[in-house]
Design an enzyme around this catalytic site. Structure first.
Site, short mmCIF file in Angstrom:
data_model
loop_
_atom_site.label_atom_id
_atom_site.label_comp_id
_atom_site.label_asym_id
_atom_site.label_seq_id
_atom_site.Cartn_x
_atom_site.Cartn_y
_atom_site.Cartn_z
N ASN A 39 -17.91 -0.42 -13.04
CA ASN A 39 -18.96 -1.20 -13.84
C ASN A 39 -19.14 -2.94 -13.34
O ASN A 39 -20.25 -3.28 -13.36
CB ASN A 39 -18.16 -1.29 -15.20
CG ASN A 39 -16.94 -2.05 -15.41
OD1 ASN A 39 -16.05 -1.82 -14.56
ND2 ASN A 39 -16.89 -2.64 -16.37
N GLU A 75 -5.32 -3.18 -16.13
CA GLU A 75 -6.38 -3.76 -17.05
C GLU A 75 -7.29 -2.50 -17.53
O GLU A 75 -7.71 -2.05 -16.75
CB GLU A 75 -7.03 -4.74 -16.29
CG GLU A 75 -6.40 -6.25 -16.17
CD GLU A 75 -7.18 -6.92 -15.43
OE1 GLU A 75 -8.26 -6.93 -14.86
OE2 GLU A 75 -6.36 -8.18 -14.90
N CYS A 98 -15.58 -3.81 -19.99
CA CYS A 98 -14.56 -3.46 -20.77
C CYS A 98 -14.31 -4.55 -21.99
O CYS A 98 -13.94 -4.24 -22.97
CB CYS A 98 -13.13 -3.71 -20.00
SG CYS A 98 -12.96 -5.32 -19.23
N GLU A 133 -3.30 -11.34 -15.40
CA GLU A 133 -3.74 -11.92 -14.22
C GLU A 133 -4.59 -13.25 -14.53
O GLU A 133 -5.07 -13.29 -15.37
CB GLU A 133 -4.48 -10.82 -13.38
CG GLU A 133 -3.55 -9.73 -12.93
CD GLU A 133 -3.91 -8.75 -11.74
OE1 GLU A 133 -4.73 -9.30 -10.86
OE2 GLU A 133 -3.52 -7.70 -11.91
P1 NAD Z 1 -11.53 5.25 -14.29
O1 NAD Z 1 -10.23 5.10 -15.02
O2 NAD Z 1 -12.20 6.55 -14.37
O3 NAD Z 1 -11.48 4.92 -12.91
C1 NAD Z 1 -10.91 3.69 -12.54
C2 NAD Z 1 -10.45 3.93 -10.85
O4 NAD Z 1 -9.33 4.57 -10.86
C3 NAD Z 1 -11.33 4.70 -10.20
O5 NAD Z 1 -11.55 3.99 -8.59
C4 NAD Z 1 -10.95 6.09 -10.13
O6 NAD Z 1 -11.21 6.89 -8.85
C5 NAD Z 1 -9.55 5.57 -10.06
N1 NAD Z 1 -8.52 6.90 -10.57
C6 NAD Z 1 -8.84 7.35 -11.60
N2 NAD Z 1 -7.73 8.39 -12.00
C7 NAD Z 1 -6.71 7.88 -10.85
C8 NAD Z 1 -5.31 8.48 -10.58
N3 NAD Z 1 -4.84 9.54 -11.23
N4 NAD Z 1 -4.77 7.84 -9.47
C9 NAD Z 1 -5.44 6.86 -8.85
N5 NAD Z 1 -6.73 6.54 -8.93
C10 NAD Z 1 -7.46 7.09 -10.07
O7 NAD Z 1 -12.49 4.05 -14.98
P2 NAD Z 1 -13.99 3.69 -14.73
O8 NAD Z 1 -14.74 4.86 -15.39
O9 NAD Z 1 -14.16 3.72 -13.36
O10 NAD Z 1 -14.41 2.62 -15.49
C11 NAD Z 1 -14.62 2.52 -16.78
C12 NAD Z 1 -13.16 2.16 -17.53
O11 NAD Z 1 -12.42 1.03 -16.97
C13 NAD Z 1 -13.15 1.85 -19.04
O12 NAD Z 1 -12.51 2.39 -19.92
C14 NAD Z 1 -13.17 0.26 -18.96
O13 NAD Z 1 -12.67 -0.04 -20.22
C15 NAD Z 1 -12.11 0.26 -18.17
N6 NAD Z 1 -12.29 -1.23 -17.64
C16 NAD Z 1 -11.26 -2.00 -18.15
C17 NAD Z 1 -11.34 -3.44 -17.57
C18 NAD Z 1 -10.37 -4.31 -18.17
O14 NAD Z 1 -10.23 -5.39 -17.16
N7 NAD Z 1 -9.40 -4.19 -18.98
C19 NAD Z 1 -12.33 -3.91 -16.84
C20 NAD Z 1 -13.29 -2.77 -16.51
C21 NAD Z 1 -13.05 -1.72 -16.90
C1 6OH Z 2 -14.57 -5.56 -17.61
O1 6OH Z 2 -15.43 -4.82 -17.70
C2 6OH Z 2 -14.58 -7.07 -17.23
C3 6OH Z 2 -13.49 -7.80 -16.85
C4 6OH Z 2 -13.81 -9.10 -16.48
C5 6OH Z 2 -12.78 -9.70 -15.72
O2 6OH Z 2 -11.92 -9.06 -15.11
C6 6OH Z 2 -12.96 -10.92 -15.23
O3 6OH Z 2 -12.09 -11.60 -14.44
O4 6OH Z 2 -13.77 -11.77 -15.63
#
Ligand code: NAD
Ligand code: 6OH
Length: 499
Positions: free
Chosen positions: A168, A267, A301, A480
């Site tokens: 994202n 995260e 997120c 972090e």
């Molecule tokens: P995802 O979990 O599908 O994938 C994220 C990454 O993890 C990708 O690179 C993927 O290939 C890898 N991955 C997936 N399964 C794995 C495994 N078993 N072992 C190792 N790597 C693995 O997430 P996404 O669809 O790319 O992103 C959207 C999600 O991320 C949403 O749930 C969003 O809330 C979350 N997100 C959280 C934050 C935060 O800071 N808390 C920030 C951005 C996105």
């Molecule tokens: C999630 O999609 C956004 C996360 C943002 C940060 O981790 C940041 O440092 O601003």
């Protein structure tokens, strides 16, 4: 900042992604890979090679060798000035990063040029500043013989860090991990999201240009489970795994890291509430809700998918938000008038649309949107959905309880402060919240009662990078940001000296 009139005309980055291992760009030998698709129109951008065990192993070994070699021996001053130069080089190649990011994600260039790319650079400068100020504790203690002893802490780099990042905010979220890891003396192997391989690849060019020793920054491409992501997190040469992504993947990664007792920093997902009190400045609250629900097409997120609006202003708020949403222009990233881009992929679009259907099946009132927009013929192959607002759903509808990660929200009325705190906290997640009120006491009171990692009052996504960032409950483990990053990226030894 120059927003390109045609992203594809920007010449300075590779269209075919590449692994970057030990300072060398390589397609690897797995013989596997996939086509990278631009979500704006469904066109092919280029090829992405998929790493197998051999590439993952080579990347981890290169990272280990750098740690024990040139990088490990470099002085703090040299290391941090090199990373400051990485930030400067990202800025020099701003248009390349911008075009690569917008092609991969489809996000508006107006957004990426203000958030994603500048933060990609800032994540290096901020953590080099932090690394220069690290100091540790010292505790003198008495001993029975009267001579005493001295305890002091030493912080060492944790080692080889696996960075697994999502699609994202690809550059922003990857460098949010790579910045502190390198500044504090670690080396990294990055596995960017399969949907957004380009900016991680491009950062390899920056590392070489600046002269960062080979093996310090490595990139391998692949999928998550049963692919490069899993191979990396299971690799015994990895000393810690830092991950941003969904809660489900976080569970799998934590399981993999359990073997060998490697620490994780997670995260994860959220279902963030926005609370709008009747005493707020309604126009500012509408503007804040617009940004928090629809920025990056709702694929943030920290975004808000549950809005709770106090009853006296409920109808007025819904009407104002609806009018603002309906003025949002969907379009190409390079068009300065574009307010919203597509979903990241056709797969994700299908997921979001399944919630649109579920909302209707559960009896929602569709205030606006809820369907696939009519797009011009050249964009018809893109992953477009309409920005959407619902009201009238029960609190237990999956649309209200599950993370959708799309440009949509449900708005529910509430009456009392106590009631809305309960509603906001009634979720397994705990990433972020926003509260809109002009009542100072209420702002502090509610802010202290929400079970989240980040609570914004009368604002959203206002980020000071020194603050603790992370989620409560199922939204993550660890914090972090600023000095908080020391916890994960360094290992502390207490040296006790008998005097
Ligand atoms: P995802 O979990 O599908 O994938 C994220 C990454 O993890 C990708 O690179 C993927 O290939 C890898 N991955 C997936 N399964 C794995 C495994 N078993 N072992 C190792 N790597 C693995 O997430 P996404 O669809 O790319 O992103 C959207 C999600 O991320 C949403 O749930 C969003 O809330 C979350 N997100 C959280 C934050 C935060 O800071 N808390 C920030 C951005 C996105
Ligand atoms: C999630 O999609 C956004 C996360 C943002 C940060 O981790 C940041 O440092 O601003």
């Amino acid at each position: 900042m120059n927003i390109q009139t045609d992203l594809r005309a920007q010449a300075g980055f590779r269209r075919d992604a590449s692994h970057f291992i030990d300072g060398v760009f390589t397609q690897g030998n797995s013989g596997k890979g996939w086509d990278n698709i631009c979500p704006v129109d469904g066109s092919r951008i280029g090829f992405v090679p998929e790493a197998g065990e051999a590439e993952v192993d080579a990347a981890v070994k290169a990272a280990r060798a750098a740690l024990e070699g040139a990088w490990g021996r470099m002085s703090l001053a040299d290391r941090t000035s090199m990373l400051a130069e990485v930030a400067a080089e990202i800025n020099r190649r701003f248009d390349d990063f911008l075009s690569a990011e917008c092609l991969d994600t489809g996000k508006p260039a107006s957004l990426a040029s203000h958030i994603d790319i500048p933060r990609g650079a800032a994540n290096f400068t901020m953590f080099t500043d932090v690394a220069k100020t690290v100091s540790t504790e010292c505790f003198p203690m008495p001993t029975p013989d009267g001579a005493g002893a001295l305890n002091y802490g030493l912080r060492r780099p944790r080692g080889v860090i696996a960075v697994i990042s999502p699609w994202n905010l690809p550059l922003l979220l990857m460098t949010w991990k790579v910045g502190p890891a390198l500044a504090l003396g670690n080396t990294v192997v990055v596995k960017p999201s399969e949907a957004t391989p380009l900016t991680a690849t491009l950062l390899g060019e920056v590392m070489n240009k600046v002269g960062v020793p080979k093996g310090v920054y490595n990139v391998i491409h692949g999928f998550g489970g049963n692919s490069a992501g899993q191979m990396l997190t299971q690799h015994p040469g990895v000393n810690g795994v830092t991950f941003t992504g969904s809660t489900k993947s976080g569970e799998n990664i934590m399981r993999a890291a359990a073997t060998g007792i490697r620490p994780v920093s997670l995260e994860l997902g959220g279902k963030n509430p926005g609370i709008i009190f009747a005493d707020c400045d309604i126009d500012k609250a509408v503007e804040g809700a617009m940004r928090s629900v629809f920025s990056n097409s709702g694929q943030v997120c920290l975004g808000t998918e549950r809005l709770y609006v106090q009853r006296p202003i409920f109808d007025a708020f819904v009407a104002k938000l609806k009018a603002t949403v309906e003025a949002l222009k969907l379009g190409r990233p390079e068009d300065p008038a574009t307010g919203m881009g597509p979903m990241i992929s056709e797969t994700h679009r299908k997921k979001v649309l399944s919630y649109y259907a579920r909302a209707v099946a559960d009896g929602a009132t569709v205030v606006t949107g809820g369907a696939v927009p009519d797009m011009p013929a050249e964009l018809a192959g893109g992953a477009w959905v309409q920005p959407t607002i619902w009201t009238g759903l029960a609190d237990d509808s999956p649309v209200v309880t599950e993370e959708i990660f799309g440009p949509c929200c449900h708005i529910r009325p509430f009456d009392t402060e106590e009631e809305v705190i309960h509603l906001a906290n009634a979720t397994p997640y705990g990433l972020a919240a926003m509260v809109w009120t002009e009542n100072l006491s209420r702002a502090h009171r509610v802010g202290s009662k929400l079970q989240v990692g980040i609570c914004w009052i009368n604002s959203w996504f206002l980020r000071d990078l020194r603050t603790a960032f992370g989620g409560a409950k199922a939204s993550g483990i660890g914090r972090e940001g600023g000095v908080h990053s020391l916890e994960f990226y360094t290992e502390m030894t207490n040296v006790c000296v008998k005097l």
